[in-house]
Design a protein around this motif. Structure first.
Motif, PDB file in Angstrom:
ATOM      1  N   VAL A 206     -11.684   4.688  -1.381  1.00  0.00           N
ATOM      2  CA  VAL A 206     -11.326   4.641  -2.810  1.00  0.00           C
ATOM      3  C   VAL A 206     -10.768   5.719  -3.530  1.00  0.00           C
ATOM      4  N   ASP A 207      -9.829   5.658  -4.034  1.00  0.00           N
ATOM      5  CA  ASP A 207      -9.054   6.867  -4.689  1.00  0.00           C
ATOM      6  C   ASP A 207      -9.537   7.295  -5.666  1.00  0.00           C
ATOM      7  N   GLN A 208     -10.451   6.598  -6.541  1.00  0.00           N
ATOM      8  CA  GLN A 208     -11.248   7.177  -7.805  1.00  0.00           C
ATOM      9  C   GLN A 208     -12.592   5.927  -7.803  1.00  0.00           C
ATOM     10  N   TYR A 209     -13.489   7.005  -7.786  1.00  0.00           N
ATOM     11  CA  TYR A 209     -14.734   6.119  -7.902  1.00  0.00           C
ATOM     12  C   TYR A 209     -15.459   6.640  -9.308  1.00  0.00           C
ATOM     13  N   ILE A 210     -15.991   5.829  -9.950  1.00  0.00           N
ATOM     14  CA  ILE A 210     -16.559   6.254 -11.310  1.00  0.00           C
ATOM     15  C   ILE A 210     -18.017   5.572 -11.470  1.00  0.00           C
TER      16      ILE A 210
ATOM     17  N   HIS B  27     -15.362  -0.497  13.290  1.00  0.00           N
ATOM     18  CA  HIS B  27     -15.087  -1.455  12.417  1.00  0.00           C
ATOM     19  C   HIS B  27     -14.195  -0.794  11.220  1.00  0.00           C
ATOM     20  N   VAL B  28     -14.135   0.440  10.913  1.00  0.00           N
ATOM     21  CA  VAL B  28     -13.111   1.046   9.987  1.00  0.00           C
ATOM     22  C   VAL B  28     -12.571   2.344  10.543  1.00  0.00           C
ATOM     23  N   GLY B  29     -11.586   2.698   9.998  1.00  0.00           N
ATOM     24  CA  GLY B  29     -11.007   3.836  10.491  1.00  0.00           C
ATOM     25  C   GLY B  29     -11.127   5.185   9.662  1.00  0.00           C
ATOM     26  N   PHE B  30     -11.983   5.069   8.811  1.00  0.00           N
ATOM     27  CA  PHE B  30     -12.283   6.287   7.772  1.00  0.00           C
ATOM     28  C   PHE B  30     -13.816   6.707   7.888  1.00  0.00           C
ATOM     29  N   ARG B  31     -14.015   7.966   7.694  1.00  0.00           N
ATOM     30  CA  ARG B  31     -15.383   8.415   7.655  1.00  0.00           C
ATOM     31  C   ARG B  31     -16.138   8.508   6.284  1.00  0.00           C
ATOM     32  N   GLU B  32     -15.311   8.384   5.079  1.00  0.00           N
ATOM     33  CA  GLU B  32     -15.809   8.587   3.892  1.00  0.00           C
ATOM     34  C   GLU B  32     -15.210   7.302   2.949  1.00  0.00           C
ATOM     35  N   PRO B  33     -16.479   6.741   2.077  1.00  0.00           N
ATOM     36  CA  PRO B  33     -15.885   5.741   1.388  1.00  0.00           C
ATOM     37  C   PRO B  33     -15.243   6.140   0.159  1.00  0.00           C
ATOM     38  N   PHE B  34     -15.430   7.412  -0.498  1.00  0.00           N
ATOM     39  CA  PHE B  34     -14.854   7.351  -1.971  1.00  0.00           C
ATOM     40  C   PHE B  34     -14.097   8.901  -2.003  1.00  0.00           C
ATOM     41  N   GLY B  35     -12.592   9.012  -1.969  1.00  0.00           N
ATOM     42  CA  GLY B  35     -12.000  10.280  -1.807  1.00  0.00           C
ATOM     43  C   GLY B  35     -12.219  11.027  -2.959  1.00  0.00           C
ATOM     44  N   ALA B  36     -12.327  10.476  -4.277  1.00  0.00           N
ATOM     45  CA  ALA B  36     -12.559  11.221  -5.622  1.00  0.00           C
ATOM     46  C   ALA B  36     -13.737  10.536  -6.354  1.00  0.00           C
ATOM     47  N   LEU B  37     -14.539  11.300  -6.865  1.00  0.00           N
ATOM     48  CA  LEU B  37     -15.617  10.770  -7.654  1.00  0.00           C
ATOM     49  C   LEU B  37     -15.807  11.298  -8.949  1.00  0.00           C
TER      50      LEU B  37
ATOM     51  N   SER C  86       0.828  -1.180   0.038  1.00  0.00           N
ATOM     52  CA  SER C  86      -0.229   0.094  -0.113  1.00  0.00           C
ATOM     53  C   SER C  86       0.761   1.245  -0.082  1.00  0.00           C
ATOM     54  N   ASP C  87       2.181   1.203  -0.322  1.00  0.00           N
ATOM     55  CA  ASP C  87       3.014   2.307  -0.336  1.00  0.00           C
ATOM     56  C   ASP C  87       2.615   3.163  -1.584  1.00  0.00           C
ATOM     57  N   LYS C  88       2.280   2.476  -2.598  1.00  0.00           N
ATOM     58  CA  LYS C  88       1.906   3.406  -3.678  1.00  0.00           C
ATOM     59  C   LYS C  88       0.904   2.634  -4.346  1.00  0.00           C
ATOM     60  N   LYS C  89      -0.523   2.850  -3.832  1.00  0.00           N
ATOM     61  CA  LYS C  89      -1.561   2.095  -3.812  1.00  0.00           C
ATOM     62  C   LYS C  89      -2.502   3.139  -4.729  1.00  0.00           C
ATOM     63  N   PHE C  90      -3.335   2.583  -5.329  1.00  0.00           N
ATOM     64  CA  PHE C  90      -4.665   3.226  -6.316  1.00  0.00           C
ATOM     65  C   PHE C  90      -5.839   2.186  -6.470  1.00  0.00           C
ATOM     66  N   TYR C  91      -6.699   2.600  -5.763  1.00  0.00           N
ATOM     67  CA  TYR C  91      -8.120   1.823  -5.528  1.00  0.00           C
ATOM     68  C   TYR C  91      -8.871   2.386  -6.712  1.00  0.00           C
ATOM     69  N   CYS C  92      -9.156   1.825  -7.835  1.00  0.00           N
ATOM     70  CA  CYS C  92      -9.947   2.357  -8.893  1.00  0.00           C
ATOM     71  C   CYS C  92     -11.071   1.482  -9.167  1.00  0.00           C
TER      72      CYS C  92
ATOM     73  N   LYS D 211     -12.661  16.351  -4.142  1.00  0.00           N
ATOM     74  CA  LYS D 211     -12.578  15.761  -5.429  1.00  0.00           C
ATOM     75  C   LYS D 211     -13.913  15.181  -6.043  1.00  0.00           C
ATOM     76  N   TRP D 212     -14.766  15.482  -5.341  1.00  0.00           N
ATOM     77  CA  TRP D 212     -16.212  15.254  -5.762  1.00  0.00           C
ATOM     78  C   TRP D 212     -16.696  16.410  -6.780  1.00  0.00           C
ATOM     79  N   PRO D 213     -17.523  16.122  -7.791  1.00  0.00           N
ATOM     80  CA  PRO D 213     -18.134  17.177  -8.588  1.00  0.00           C
ATOM     81  C   PRO D 213     -19.066  18.129  -7.609  1.00  0.00           C
ATOM     82  N   GLU D 214     -18.834  19.338  -7.708  1.00  0.00           N
ATOM     83  CA  GLU D 214     -19.689  20.262  -6.951  1.00  0.00           C
ATOM     84  C   GLU D 214     -21.081  20.087  -7.057  1.00  0.00           C
ATOM     85  N   LYS D 215     -21.473  19.679  -8.236  1.00  0.00           N
ATOM     86  CA  LYS D 215     -23.104  19.282  -8.717  1.00  0.00           C
ATOM     87  C   LYS D 215     -23.637  18.193  -7.683  1.00  0.00           C
ATOM     88  N   VAL D 216     -22.733  17.233  -7.650  1.00  0.00           N
ATOM     89  CA  VAL D 216     -23.223  15.961  -6.653  1.00  0.00           C
ATOM     90  C   VAL D 216     -23.307  16.748  -5.360  1.00  0.00           C
TER      91      VAL D 216
END
Length: 844
Positions: free
Chosen positions: A540-544, A569-579, A40-46, A220-225
């Motif tokens: 998730v680094d990029q959700y499409i 159960h998880v250590g983060f508050r948001e599932p998708f970093g970029a959309l 996970s040193d240079k990971k990308f979850y697409c 990194k989410w569209p402002e519209k969304v």
């Protein structure tokens, strides 16, 4: 790779079918898309949103998956460990309806559809780590969906109550988000009405403020969304005021954002679904009339009732309420435009200062009372033709007379608090999430109803509660589970006595609210996901996916992750970093010639399978990406795909024509100062393409622009002559240009790129080849072309050295023939120089 002497044959024809099948097999055999999640040193979850397995995808569906594949391949070439999985959102009503209509069990039709869609994805060259494939209808998956239900139940966030629900005769219960603005079902198009049922809900309203505040964590989410979610949550600040029923003393609280108008209340409007209405009218003289009105309104959706264009209707309840601010008793009306979903379900009506109330009052002869005066044109309630919604001094408002209405609001709320009949309040448009469905094809809700213990959750170790296969789909209405011979019978998990299993199933949305967690550790049988792994790989680094999921899937997923976070159960508050939300591909209907989203009913569906057979997957991919900016809707053209295939054939022939001149050469390119001008221009075009294609991918997914840059590079290659007499240095530059073009093309058209890479003497696949870097030195020019203007209009162009100073640029401009022509007989008053860009000669 050894072609067995078929070089000439290969050159004559671009054999896409042979190439694509071979490379797809090689990618599979080489496990090119298998991710190592221990790194996970240079990971990308697409992640591309997984599909409902409807059976066949059209080219509009393909855009989504092709975009994700381009990004995954590109990131691999940038040195990332890429996780790009795929699965199936397999539960849902269409499969159950098919079972009723055609006699095909949902499990069988779903498996068949998955197999076909999986073949389509492979055929397009879209690569995934199939070892991580999930199917939400698999018991090993929905076991953990049921586990998530239990986690919310433990935390008091799952509850059952009798409530009016959105009801579609075909699709049964619907969440608010599944009802379209015109009051119809977003799945089948039928009208949606209200019906009282015992239902399960999640208390998403407990998380309303968190969901709103944490939108700030998603730049990194569209402002519209983000705005769509904010509007759906709908935070409103105002006051809660306790009105009381004059005849009975029953409380009838209201929420208002305009307490400054409360002295102008002339009636109180209450929703037909409000429980107080039934309590008051039971046995009263007006019971029949009021109940008839309520019955009619329950057949109308909330969306239609709240539409400003809908005629305002109501019926007098026969009761009055007391306004605690002035002690006045005003009539209580049951109206169609007040919704139980907003505020308290009762609204203080101020006809003089609210247009809906004004229209209703005029319709039913209710008084209008002005309490905020228009300073420009004094208001007369008897002749007003519309509500006055502006600001001004307060009148007829007791101790608040003369104050500016907005300034008076804090004092009025304090007055209510001191009097014990109100206080400041915040409310939300968001309602609790209805998660139960009266359907078979869904995950059973893990609850047993016991006459002694009530609703008892199934023990976690007893999960999954399995769907029975032997159900009777001839049941015309309702859930086949309810009439199943064995399924409803169960022992109470608490006392062991006889109980009845919950026969409702979980909404399909819950299954898709956590699948991105399961992908990270899909093989675990003891836990839904490995906490350490998901904390390394998520968000998730990029959700499409499509923007149509902005208020459904995306909001629900955010909620579930926040609950899991709060439960540890998880250590983060948001599932998708970029959309990224892609636009739709539309096509003109064969029936009326209009442009529509692709659908069978419009006769405008384009089958990708046929296109792949005729043109190849790379052609389909290239045209899909080149059709327009991917975030915007685009119109499909059957003729447009010809341009994509011509480009690929041209590239194919170019490599085969020139490879004899560019093999067996020294590595690299010669020094730039030794290049001939035309060769140096080609070298510059190569690095310009690298710079621009990289920028287009990284900044906004401008794939159409990136492909245009690659096409321009092929034009530059064509412009550079190469033959037997060409020097070794020229050949090396030419070879580098060809190789770079193939590398840049590979994320977009991977099959032909890998094939040509091997023809150029290298090992493929290109996913293992580093993405090229551009050289600023190569981009530098000895000379540049500048625009020359006369009085702001371009009249010519001049070539100057790249480092020309202002004096040199001015001299070049003033000696230009066109400048001399357009300034003849005039005096040059001023010369404006923009270094490296233009010179503007001001003359009169």
């Amino acid at each position: 790779m050894d072609r067995g002497g078929r070089g000439d044959e290969m050159q004559e024809k671009y054999p896409f079918a042979e190439i694509e099948a071979r490379w797809q097999k090689l990618w599979d055999d080489s496990a090119c898309f298998t991710a190592d999640t221990s790194r996970s040193d240079k990971k990308f979850y697409c992640l591309t949103m997984f599909p409902y397995p409807s059976g066949t995808m059209h080219v509009g569906h393909g855009r989504n998956y092709i975009i994700g594949d381009v990004l995954a391949r590109y990131k691999k070439m940038r040195g990332f460990e890429v996780l790009s999985p795929m699965g199936w959102d397999a539960f849902g009503l269409p499969a159950e309806n098919a079972a009723k209509d055609k006699g095909i069990h949902p499990k069988d039709s779903t498996r068949q559809n998955i197999a076909h869609m999986k073949r389509q994805l492979r055929q397009w060259g879209v690569g995934y780590d199939w070892n991580r494939e999930v199917d939400t209808s698999d018991p090993e998956y929905y076991r953990w969906t049921q586990w998530i239900f239990l986690q919310l139940h433990k935390r008091g966030l799952a509850y059952r109550k009798c409530a009016p629900v959105n009801w579609c005769e075909l699709c049964t219960t619907l969440a608010n988000e599944e009802v379209l603005a015109d009051g119809t079902c977003d799945r089948c198009g039928r009208p949606v009405a209200k019906r009282d049922l015992d239902q399960w809900f999640f208390k998403i309203t407990d998380y309303a403020q968190k969901l709103l505040d944490d939108l700030d964590l998603l730049p990194k989410w569209p402002e519209k969304v983000r705005q769509m979610q904010a509007n759906w949550i709908g935070r409103s600040e105002g006051a809660r005021v306790e009105f009381t029923v004059s005849e009975t003393g029953d409380p009838c609280p209201i929420f208002t954002t305009r307490p400054d108008t409360i002295y102008g209340v002339t009636f109180l409007a209450i929703a037909p679904e409000h429980p107080l209405v039934r309590k008051l009218i039971a046995g009263s003289p007006r019971e029949t009339e009021v109940m008839d009105f309520i019955s009619r309104q329950l057949m109308v959706s909330a969306a239609v009732r709240s539409d400003g264009a809908t005629r305002k209707e109501g019926v007098f309840s026969g009761f009055h309420v007391r306004n605690p601010f002035n002690g006045e008793n005003v009539p209580l009306w049951v109206t169609n435009y007040v919704l139980m979903e907003y505020g308290t379900g009762a609204v203080m009506a101020v006809p003089a200062h609210d247009q809906r109330d004004f229209e209703f009052a005029r319709e039913y002869g209710i008084p209008v009372k002005v309490v905020i005066q228009n300073e420009e044109r004094p208001l007369d309630a008897t002749v007003m033709t519309e509500a006055y919604v502006g600001d001004g001094p307060m009148v007829a408002s007791g101790p608040f007379d003369g104050q500016r209405n907005r300034d008076a609001i804090p004092g009025m709320i304090r007055h209510a608090a001191q009097g014990g009949f109100g206080d400041s309040s915040v409310t939300y448009r968001l309602r609790d999430w209805l998660i139960s469905r009266q359907r078979y094809w869904g995950a059973p809700i893990p609850i047993v109803h016991c006459g002694k213990c009530g609703a008892v959750p199934v023990r976690e170790e007893d999960l999954p509660v399995l769907l029975p296969d032997d159900v009777d789909f001839r049941v015309e209405r309702g859930n086949p589970l309810a009439s199943h011979a064995a399924f409803p019978s169960a022992k109470c998990p608490s006392c062991g006595g006889p109980g009845k299993r919950e026969t409702d199933t979980l909404a399909q949305w819950l299954c898709s609210c956590w699948y991105f967690l399961r992908y990270v550790s899909p093989g675990r049988a003891d836990v839904p996901f490995d906490r350490e792994d998901v904390n390394r790989w998520l968000p998730v680094d990029q959700y499409i996916g499509g923007v149509e999921h902005a208020v459904l899937h995306l909001l629900y997923s955010r909620f579930i992750v926040k609950v899991l976070h709060d439960a540890g159960h998880v250590g983060f508050r948001e599932p998708f970093g970029a959309l990224f939300t892609q636009g739709m591909i539309c096509k003109r209907s064969s029936k009326d010639g209009q442009l529509y989203k692709m659908s069978k009913s419009k006769g405008n569906v384009v089958s990708p399978d046929e296109l792949v057979v005729e043109y190849g997957a790379d052609t389909l991919r290239l045209y899909t990406l080149f059709i327009g900016p991917p975030e915007k809707d685009a119109e499909w053209s059957d003729q447009g795909i010809e341009g994509a295939v011509r480009f690929l054939r041209r590239l194919w022939r170019k490599v085969y024509d020139k490879r004899q001149f560019i093999t067996g050469l020294e590595a690299g390119v010669p020094p730039m100062d030794g290049m001939e001008p035309a060769v140096r221009e080609l070298h510059r075009a190569v690095h310009t393409a690298i710079q621009q294609v990289t920028f287009d991918i990284e900044e906004g997914f401008r794939f159409n622009s990136a492909i245009a840059r690659i096409m321009e590079l092929l034009n530059a290659i064509d412009a550079c002559e190469l033959g037997e007499s060409s020097s070794a240095g020229t050949r090396r530059v030419y070879r580098n240009a060809m190789e770079t073009l193939v590398v840049l093309l590979s994320p977009f058209a991977p099959h032909i790129s890998d094939e040509l890479w091997t023809e150029l003497g290298h090992k493929a696949p290109l996913m293992a080849v580093p993405w090229p870097e551009f050289s600023p030195e190569a981009l530098a020019r000895d000379e540049i072309e500048i625009a020359v203007q006369v009085n702001g209009k371009v009249r010519g162009r001049a070539v100057v050295s790249a480092d020309a100073d202002r004096e040199t640029m001015e001299k070049a401009a003033l000696s230009d023939a066109n400048v001399l022509k357009f300034t003849e007989g005039m005096t040059v008053r001023k010369v404006i120089v923009v270094p490296g860009k233009l010179v503007n000669v001001v003359a009169s």
